[in-house]
Each structure stands twice: as C-alpha cells, then as structure tokens.
Design an enzyme around this catalytic site. Sequence first.
Site, PDB file in Angstrom:
ATOM      1  N   SER A  67      35.897  42.553  38.395  1.00  7.86           N
ATOM      2  CA  SER A  67      36.615  43.822  38.564  1.00  7.86           C
ATOM      3  C   SER A  67      36.058  44.911  37.655  1.00  7.86           C
ATOM      4  CB  SER A  67      38.091  43.674  38.161  1.00  7.86           C
ATOM      5  OG  SER A  67      38.753  42.827  39.005  1.00  7.86           O
ATOM      6  N   HIS A 109      47.255  46.916  37.430  1.00  6.36           N
ATOM      7  CA  HIS A 109      45.880  46.749  37.905  1.00  6.36           C
ATOM      8  C   HIS A 109      45.023  47.957  37.501  1.00  6.36           C
ATOM      9  CE1 HIS A 109      42.689  45.119  40.298  1.00  6.36           C
ATOM     10  NE2 HIS A 109      42.686  46.113  41.161  1.00  6.36           N
ATOM     11  N   MET A 141      42.212  35.138  36.695  1.00  6.43           N
ATOM     12  CA  MET A 141      42.542  34.540  38.002  1.00  6.43           C
ATOM     13  C   MET A 141      41.276  34.149  38.781  1.00  6.43           C
ATOM     14  SD  MET A 141      45.477  37.268  39.095  1.00  6.43           S
ATOM     15  CE  MET A 141      46.621  37.921  37.859  1.00  6.43           C
ATOM     16  N   SER A 142      40.170  33.954  38.064  1.00  5.82           N
ATOM     17  CA  SER A 142      38.915  33.594  38.755  1.00  5.82           C
ATOM     18  C   SER A 142      38.104  32.676  37.843  1.00  5.82           C
ATOM     19  CB  SER A 142      38.111  34.869  39.061  1.00  5.82           C
ATOM     20  OG  SER A 142      37.676  35.469  37.862  1.00  5.82           O
ATOM     21  N   TYR A 183      44.248  33.499  45.041  1.00  2.00           N
ATOM     22  CA  TYR A 183      45.541  34.117  45.415  1.00  2.00           C
ATOM     23  C   TYR A 183      45.470  34.908  46.717  1.00  2.00           C
ATOM     24  CZ  TYR A 183      43.639  38.352  43.194  1.00  2.00           C
ATOM     25  OH  TYR A 183      42.833  39.415  42.854  1.00  2.00           O
ATOM     26  N   GLU A 184      44.258  35.155  47.196  1.00  2.86           N
ATOM     27  CA  GLU A 184      44.155  35.883  48.472  1.00  2.86           C
ATOM     28  C   GLU A 184      44.478  34.981  49.655  1.00  2.86           C
ATOM     29  OE1 GLU A 184      40.871  38.920  48.591  1.00  2.86           O
ATOM     30  OE2 GLU A 184      40.312  37.902  46.740  1.00  2.86           O
ATOM     31  N   HIS A 216      37.133  45.960  44.723  1.00  2.00           N
ATOM     32  CA  HIS A 216      36.107  44.931  44.891  1.00  2.00           C
ATOM     33  C   HIS A 216      35.305  45.232  46.143  1.00  2.00           C
ATOM     34  CE1 HIS A 216      37.434  41.496  42.193  1.00  2.00           C
ATOM     35  NE2 HIS A 216      38.276  42.466  41.940  1.00  2.00           N
ATOM     36  N   HIS A 230      39.415  35.573  45.513  1.00  2.00           N
ATOM     37  CA  HIS A 230      40.284  34.854  44.583  1.00  2.00           C
ATOM     38  C   HIS A 230      41.173  33.888  45.358  1.00  2.00           C
ATOM     39  CE1 HIS A 230      39.229  38.650  42.650  1.00  2.00           C
ATOM     40  NE2 HIS A 230      39.334  38.003  41.499  1.00  2.00           N
ATOM     41  N   ALA A 261      37.303  40.408  34.482  1.00  2.00           N
ATOM     42  CA  ALA A 261      38.249  41.117  33.623  1.00  2.00           C
ATOM     43  C   ALA A 261      39.332  40.098  33.295  1.00  2.00           C
ATOM     44  CB  ALA A 261      38.832  42.304  34.367  1.00  2.00           C
ATOM     45  N   ASN A 294      43.056  44.058  28.969  1.00  2.00           N
ATOM     46  CA  ASN A 294      44.428  44.335  28.506  1.00  2.00           C
ATOM     47  C   ASN A 294      44.847  43.164  27.626  1.00  2.00           C
ATOM     48  OD1 ASN A 294      44.412  42.986  31.381  1.00  2.00           O
ATOM     49  ND2 ASN A 294      46.247  42.239  30.337  1.00  2.00           N
TER      50      ASN A 294
HETATM   51  N1  HPA Z   1      46.173  38.074  33.373  1.00  2.00           N
HETATM   52  C1  HPA Z   1      45.494  37.513  34.390  1.00  2.00           C
HETATM   53  N2  HPA Z   1      44.439  38.059  34.933  1.00  2.00           N
HETATM   54  C2  HPA Z   1      43.987  39.212  34.419  1.00  2.00           C
HETATM   55  C3  HPA Z   1      44.640  39.849  33.361  1.00  2.00           C
HETATM   56  C4  HPA Z   1      45.795  39.245  32.810  1.00  2.00           C
HETATM   57  O1  HPA Z   1      46.429  39.743  31.862  1.00  2.00           O
HETATM   58  N3  HPA Z   1      43.934  40.981  33.103  1.00  2.00           N
HETATM   59  C5  HPA Z   1      42.892  41.010  33.972  1.00  2.00           C
HETATM   60  N4  HPA Z   1      42.918  39.949  34.778  1.00  2.00           N
END
Ligand code: HPA
Length: 282
Positions: A31, A248, A212-213, A86-87, A62, A84, A114, A236
Amino acid sequence: MERVYDKLKKCYEDVRKKTDFQPDAAIVLGSGLGGFAEKIDVCTSIDYHEIEGFPVSTVQGHKGRFLFGTVGNVKVVAMQGRVHYYEGYPMSDVVLPIRLMGMLGAKSLILTNAAGGVNETFHPGDLMLIEDQISSFVPSPLVGQNIEELGVRFPDMSAIYDRNLIRTLEGVAKEFAIPVKKGVYIQFTGPAYESPAEVRMSRIFGADAVGMSTACEAVAARHMGMKVCGISCISNMASGVTKEPLSHEEVQKAADKAAPQFTTLLTQAILRMGKESLEEES
Ligand code: HPA
C-alpha cells in the site's frame, strides 16, 4: 489440490505468451509504496486482468499489474498491487502470484507492506526489516495436498527471512543514513483493524508490527525455495497504542511520507544483490 497447480500452470502459460522475461528477483509493492516502480527500467507490463483466473485486488490505492524490467543489471518483476485474504479469495489464490513469479525464474523475493506498529518504540513512517513472522492466525497456503512440483510437504521455516538479504538491507540503510528497525511481523486476516487487546496479545507473542498480508506469501515462497526478505513501512501505531482511531487514509499518508527513503533502500539493495550474486557466480 492438483487444481491449484493446474491453475498456476495456466497463468504461467498466459504470461509466457506475452513475455519470455526471466526475472532474478521479485518484488511485491505494498500500500502506497508503488512509487518504487519509477526506478525500474520497464520493458513489459502485464495487467492482472490479462491473465485468466488471476486474482485481482479490490482495494483502493492498489493497482493491479506486473512490471518486468531492470534495476541496474538486475532483472526484476514487480507487483503493483496484491490481493489479500480478506478480499475473499482462497489462500491458494492469494499466494498464486508469488508462486507464479517463482516459476518465472525469480530466486529472491522482496515483500513490502504497510503495517501497524505494535512495538511502542516505533513511530509512524519508520521502516522495519522483517526478521521473523507469526502466521498462525491465518490459514496456511500449504494446507491440502502438497504440490510436489513446488516443494516438500513439511518445509523448514527456521529462517524464513534470509540473513544475507537482511545484511544487505542493513548495509544500504547504514550507507544512506536511513534509520531502520528490525522486528517480527504478525499477520491477521483483517479487514477490520485489530482491537487493543489483540495488539497487546501480539506484543506478548513477540510481534513488533501487524498487518494483513506478507506472512502467507513468505510461507509459499519458502516452500518453493525462494530467498525472502521483507520491509514494513510503519504507517500507524496499532490499535490502542495511541488514542487515535485508525483509518485507511492515515495508512496511505504515512506510506507516502516514507516513500523516498523506502525507494532508496529498495533500489540500492537490489543493485547490491545483483553485484553480490554476480560475485558469487564468478
Ligand atoms: N493493522 C493491520 N494492518 C495494517 C495496519 C494495522 O494497524 N496498518 C497498516 N496495515
């Protein structure tokens, strides 16, 4: 499970109809980190849509294409955009692009993402070299009949992230005065960000960054013997570390901020990898 391999072979044949390019290294751009693509002297690009059955990302920000080209004298294939779990794709589809790049010839894989900072000494915008991972909270891409053509039933995972590649990345970071952290990446399925209790649990388990990847991709790549390294851009602080709710947009903004250093780290590391592997051969 044989169907997983059949699908992979079909995708491989589709790509081979368009290019005979044989990459040395494969790169997955996470990302907001797609800007690195400008450093590639691109000779061919293939949209994921052009490959029948190929999983296509639905996430905002993406892109969905393979870029084939060179960085210095190193032949690379880069993914701008990944899918991902989750998709809604099965795990075998999520890792199909990784396996495909391996089949195309890539011996090394650089994974980027990210991620949320679990380690409280981290700050948004930090870059973390992944030293190890926890993938226990997502299904393994290796579940089901083993694909013998790719690797063994019970692959070793004692050194998922290649020590030499980490050393190369550290060397570049030092030379270019790019501050980097090192740590453990934990993958959850998402798509919801974690609860503060899940982040505390992750910390107790030894994780430094959450996303998440990546971890499932690294497992699939190690299964087939690729050398793997990974860089997380801490976009973050993970849930509960600060009082800010997560969005996001925030993730993308921090990735943008870290992008120039990230691009230098990646470009220089690839140049060095090329030089080192050429030295190995001679
Ligand atoms: N959690 C999960 N996935 C992420 C995060 C997060 O805080 N930041 C960027 N991808």
